[in-house]
Design a protein around this motif. Structure first.
Motif, PDB file in Angstrom:
ATOM      1  N   ALA A  73       0.828  -1.205   0.000  1.00 51.09           N
ATOM      2  CA  ALA A  73       0.000   0.000   0.000  1.00 51.09           C
ATOM      3  C   ALA A  73       0.864   1.258   0.000  1.00 51.09           C
ATOM      4  O   ALA A  73       1.935   1.300   0.616  1.00 51.09           O
ATOM      5  N   ASP A  74       0.383   2.295  -0.688  1.00 53.23           N
ATOM      6  CA  ASP A  74       1.014   3.608  -0.589  1.00 53.23           C
ATOM      7  C   ASP A  74       0.806   4.150   0.823  1.00 53.23           C
ATOM      8  O   ASP A  74      -0.286   4.011   1.395  1.00 53.23           O
ATOM      9  N   CYS A  75       1.816   4.789   1.373  1.00 52.54           N
ATOM     10  CA  CYS A  75       1.706   5.293   2.734  1.00 52.54           C
ATOM     11  C   CYS A  75       2.706   6.422   2.953  1.00 52.54           C
ATOM     12  O   CYS A  75       3.579   6.691   2.112  1.00 52.54           O
ATOM     13  N   ALA A  76       2.579   7.067   4.111  1.00 53.22           N
ATOM     14  CA  ALA A  76       3.509   8.131   4.473  1.00 53.22           C
ATOM     15  C   ALA A  76       4.717   7.584   5.225  1.00 53.22           C
ATOM     16  O   ALA A  76       5.787   8.208   5.221  1.00 53.22           O
ATOM     17  N   TRP A  77       4.554   6.437   5.875  1.00 52.73           N
ATOM     18  CA  TRP A  77       5.640   5.850   6.677  1.00 52.73           C
ATOM     19  C   TRP A  77       5.292   4.393   6.959  1.00 52.73           C
ATOM     20  O   TRP A  77       4.120   4.023   7.036  1.00 52.73           O
ATOM     21  N   TYR A  78       6.321   3.548   7.102  1.00 56.18           N
ATOM     22  CA  TYR A  78       6.092   2.149   7.472  1.00 56.18           C
ATOM     23  C   TYR A  78       7.223   1.637   8.361  1.00 56.18           C
ATOM     24  O   TYR A  78       8.328   2.182   8.388  1.00 56.18           O
ATOM     25  N   HIS A  79       6.909   0.581   9.077  1.00 55.23           N
ATOM     26  CA  HIS A  79       7.892  -0.139   9.884  1.00 55.23           C
ATOM     27  C   HIS A  79       7.603  -1.625   9.751  1.00 55.23           C
ATOM     28  O   HIS A  79       6.470  -2.065   9.970  1.00 55.23           O
ATOM     29  N   VAL A  80       8.624  -2.397   9.371  1.00 51.59           N
ATOM     30  CA  VAL A  80       8.474  -3.840   9.165  1.00 51.59           C
ATOM     31  C   VAL A  80       9.435  -4.572  10.092  1.00 51.59           C
ATOM     32  O   VAL A  80      10.608  -4.194  10.218  1.00 51.59           O
ATOM     33  N   ARG A  81       8.928  -5.623  10.708  1.00 51.04           N
ATOM     34  CA  ARG A  81       9.746  -6.402  11.639  1.00 51.04           C
ATOM     35  C   ARG A  81       9.487  -7.888  11.427  1.00 51.04           C
ATOM     36  O   ARG A  81       8.336  -8.314  11.310  1.00 51.04           O
ATOM     37  N   LEU A  82      10.571  -8.669  11.375  1.00 44.58           N
ATOM     38  CA  LEU A  82      10.479 -10.123  11.228  1.00 44.58           C
ATOM     39  C   LEU A  82      11.170 -10.763  12.427  1.00 44.58           C
ATOM     40  O   LEU A  82      12.340 -10.484  12.706  1.00 44.58           O
ATOM     41  N   ILE A  83      10.434 -11.616  13.141  1.00 40.51           N
ATOM     42  CA  ILE A  83      11.022 -12.304  14.286  1.00 40.51           C
ATOM     43  C   ILE A  83      10.882 -13.811  14.111  1.00 40.51           C
ATOM     44  O   ILE A  83       9.962 -14.301  13.445  1.00 40.51           O
ATOM     45  N   ARG A  84      11.835 -14.529  14.691  1.00 40.68           N
ATOM     46  CA  ARG A  84      11.814 -15.995  14.680  1.00 40.68           C
ATOM     47  C   ARG A  84      11.633 -16.476  16.114  1.00 40.68           C
ATOM     48  O   ARG A  84      12.341 -16.053  17.023  1.00 40.68           O
ATOM     49  N   GLU A  85      10.680 -17.360  16.290  1.00 46.71           N
ATOM     50  CA  GLU A  85      10.412 -17.955  17.607  1.00 46.71           C
ATOM     51  C   GLU A  85      10.482 -19.476  17.490  1.00 46.71           C
ATOM     52  O   GLU A  85      10.004 -20.034  16.498  1.00 46.71           O
ATOM     53  N   PRO A  86      11.009 -20.178  18.468  1.00 44.82           N
ATOM     54  CA  PRO A  86      11.667 -19.639  19.658  1.00 44.82           C
ATOM     55  C   PRO A  86      13.081 -19.139  19.341  1.00 44.82           C
ATOM     56  O   PRO A  86      13.608 -19.402  18.260  1.00 44.82           O
ATOM     57  N   ARG A  87      13.669 -18.453  20.284  1.00 45.08           N
ATOM     58  CA  ARG A  87      15.010 -17.925  20.113  1.00 45.08           C
ATOM     59  C   ARG A  87      16.015 -19.071  20.110  1.00 45.08           C
ATOM     60  O   ARG A  87      15.901 -20.020  20.878  1.00 45.08           O
ATOM     61  N   ARG A  88      17.024 -18.964  19.249  1.00 46.37           N
ATOM     62  CA  ARG A  88      18.071 -19.983  19.209  1.00 46.37           C
ATOM     63  C   ARG A  88      19.145 -19.676  20.252  1.00 46.37           C
ATOM     64  O   ARG A  88      19.362 -18.532  20.624  1.00 46.37           O
ATOM     65  N   HIS A  98      12.824 -14.462  21.368  1.00 46.57           N
ATOM     66  CA  HIS A  98      12.787 -14.526  19.913  1.00 46.57           C
ATOM     67  C   HIS A  98      14.025 -13.848  19.332  1.00 46.57           C
ATOM     68  O   HIS A  98      14.701 -13.083  20.007  1.00 46.57           O
ATOM     69  N   ASP A  99      14.310 -14.145  18.077  1.00 51.29           N
ATOM     70  CA  ASP A  99      15.380 -13.489  17.330  1.00 51.29           C
ATOM     71  C   ASP A  99      14.774 -12.490  16.359  1.00 51.29           C
ATOM     72  O   ASP A  99      13.816 -12.816  15.648  1.00 51.29           O
ATOM     73  N   VAL A 100      15.315 -11.298  16.319  1.00 51.02           N
ATOM     74  CA  VAL A 100      14.879 -10.290  15.355  1.00 51.02           C
ATOM     75  C   VAL A 100      15.730 -10.441  14.095  1.00 51.02           C
ATOM     76  O   VAL A 100      16.930 -10.188  14.113  1.00 51.02           O
ATOM     77  N   LEU A 101      15.120 -10.874  12.996  1.00 51.47           N
ATOM     78  CA  LEU A 101      15.839 -11.118  11.748  1.00 51.47           C
ATOM     79  C   LEU A 101      15.783  -9.918  10.800  1.00 51.47           C
ATOM     80  O   LEU A 101      16.656  -9.756   9.953  1.00 51.47           O
ATOM     81  N   LEU A 102      14.744  -9.102  10.948  1.00 57.40           N
ATOM     82  CA  LEU A 102      14.578  -7.953  10.058  1.00 57.40           C
ATOM     83  C   LEU A 102      13.863  -6.855  10.825  1.00 57.40           C
ATOM     84  O   LEU A 102      12.862  -7.105  11.484  1.00 57.40           O
ATOM     85  N   ASP A 103      14.396  -5.647  10.735  1.00 53.61           N
ATOM     86  CA  ASP A 103      13.788  -4.503  11.424  1.00 53.61           C
ATOM     87  C   ASP A 103      14.087  -3.250  10.614  1.00 53.61           C
ATOM     88  O   ASP A 103      15.154  -2.661  10.729  1.00 53.61           O
ATOM     89  N   VAL A 104      13.154  -2.858   9.752  1.00 56.36           N
ATOM     90  CA  VAL A 104      13.384  -1.722   8.857  1.00 56.36           C
ATOM     91  C   VAL A 104      12.185  -0.781   8.883  1.00 56.36           C
ATOM     92  O   VAL A 104      11.055  -1.188   9.137  1.00 56.36           O
ATOM     93  N   GLU A 105      12.457   0.487   8.634  1.00 57.29           N
ATOM     94  CA  GLU A 105      11.391   1.464   8.496  1.00 57.29           C
ATOM     95  C   GLU A 105      11.743   2.427   7.377  1.00 57.29           C
ATOM     96  O   GLU A 105      12.904   2.536   6.971  1.00 57.29           O
ATOM     97  N   SER A 106      10.735   3.113   6.884  1.00 58.81           N
ATOM     98  CA  SER A 106      10.965   4.041   5.781  1.00 58.81           C
ATOM     99  C   SER A 106      11.796   5.227   6.266  1.00 58.81           C
ATOM    100  O   SER A 106      11.718   5.611   7.434  1.00 58.81           O
ATOM    101  N   PRO A 107      12.593   5.815   5.387  1.00 57.30           N
ATOM    102  CA  PRO A 107      13.457   6.929   5.791  1.00 57.30           C
ATOM    103  C   PRO A 107      12.671   8.224   5.950  1.00 57.30           C
ATOM    104  O   PRO A 107      11.636   8.429   5.322  1.00 57.30           O
ATOM    105  N   GLY A 108      13.181   9.071   6.824  1.00 58.94           N
ATOM    106  CA  GLY A 108      12.647  10.430   6.887  1.00 58.94           C
ATOM    107  C   GLY A 108      11.400  10.650   7.704  1.00 58.94           C
ATOM    108  O   GLY A 108      10.952  11.786   7.858  1.00 58.94           O
ATOM    109  N   GLY A 109      10.798   9.596   8.250  1.00 61.51           N
ATOM    110  CA  GLY A 109       9.587   9.781   9.028  1.00 61.51           C
ATOM    111  C   GLY A 109       8.424  10.280   8.180  1.00 61.51           C
ATOM    112  O   GLY A 109       8.410  10.135   6.959  1.00 61.51           O
ATOM    113  N   PHE A 110       7.412  10.858   8.847  1.00 60.49           N
ATOM    114  CA  PHE A 110       6.257  11.393   8.130  1.00 60.49           C
ATOM    115  C   PHE A 110       5.939  12.763   8.706  1.00 60.49           C
ATOM    116  O   PHE A 110       6.651  13.274   9.583  1.00 60.49           O
TER     117      PHE A 110
END
Length: 247
Positions: A73-88, A98-110
């Protein structure tokens, strides 16, 4: 009878304690209501610093239009997070489960915008633990398995998944053009942030609706204080009176 009196006294004391807790909550609601009434909305173009209330719509930030990686979707800002459970590994008591495998957000805020101007918003305000009102972000969650995951998740994460583990992908996004009411502060850099102390608001609810909700909460709290307090005093007083009268 002595057992009944003792139980009545204990229950009454608990009810009086509950009335005290509701009283403290009511005092907090009074303080929040006073803040909402005292700080009236400032035109966004005139918000140069300090604590302010704002009314406007969500708008693109300095990086412009964004496309949320999970929903597309088009948006002003996003944050995406991928976690793996259980933690290794062998986590300690302070480690997450849990392990955080991916943690990204759009640049510049909104931004928050109105005809009077535009103001950048610190996305951290969305995670404020005591933020008031209906949330602005739209949330989406996918769990693998069974849900297939979009291309934002590298194939190696899926291939490396062991038996008993799962991947959870979450997306939070701020759509453009959502009407919001905000109460916080404008920092030195000209960015809208959460209040350093006291009430923080960033919500799709209007200021009038926020005030009405506080007023209703105060009325309900007053009834609970009176009810719990009166019932507690009657039970505790009666139980104590009987116990004192025992030979």
């Amino acid at each position: 009878m002595m057992v009944v009196a003792t139980v009545a006294f204990c229950v009454g004391a608990c009810l009086v304690g509950g009335a005290g807790i509701f009283l403290l909550l009511n005092l907090s609601d009074y303080k929040a209501l006073r803040t909402l009434r005292r700080i009236t909305p400032t035109p966004i173009g005139a918000a140069t610093g300090g604590r302010v209330a704002l009314e406007g719509g969500t708008e693109y930030g300095t990086a412009g239009r964004q496309t949320a990686p999970v929903s597309g979707a088009d948006c002003a800002w996003y944050h995406v997070r991928l976690i793996r459970e259980p933690r290794r590994g062998w986590p300690s008591s302070d480690d997450p489960d849990h392990d955080v495998l991916l943690d990204v957000e759009s640049p510049g805020g909104f931004s928050i915008a109105a005809p009077s101007g535009r103001l950048p918003v610190d996305p951290g305000i969305l995670d404020h633990p005591n933020r008031e009102g209906a949330p602005v972000p739209v949330h989406m969650t996918l769990v693998h398995r069974p849900d297939p995951l979009p291309p934002v998740v590298a194939r190696e994460f899926v291939d490396d998944l062991r038996k008993g583990e799962k991947l959870t992908l979450t997306e939070s996004r701020v759509p453009r053009g959502v009407d919001v009411f905000a109460l916080g502060r404008v920092a030195r850099g000209g960015e809208f942030k959460q209040s350093l102390a006291g009430l923080t608001v960033f919500t799709t609810d209007s200021r009038e609706r926020m005030i009405a909700a506080r007023e209703e909460s105060i009325k309900l709290g007053a009834k609970l204080v009176a009810g719990f307090g009166l019932a507690g005093l009657i039970l505790a007083g009666g139980g104590a009176g009987y116990l004192v009268a025992l030979p």
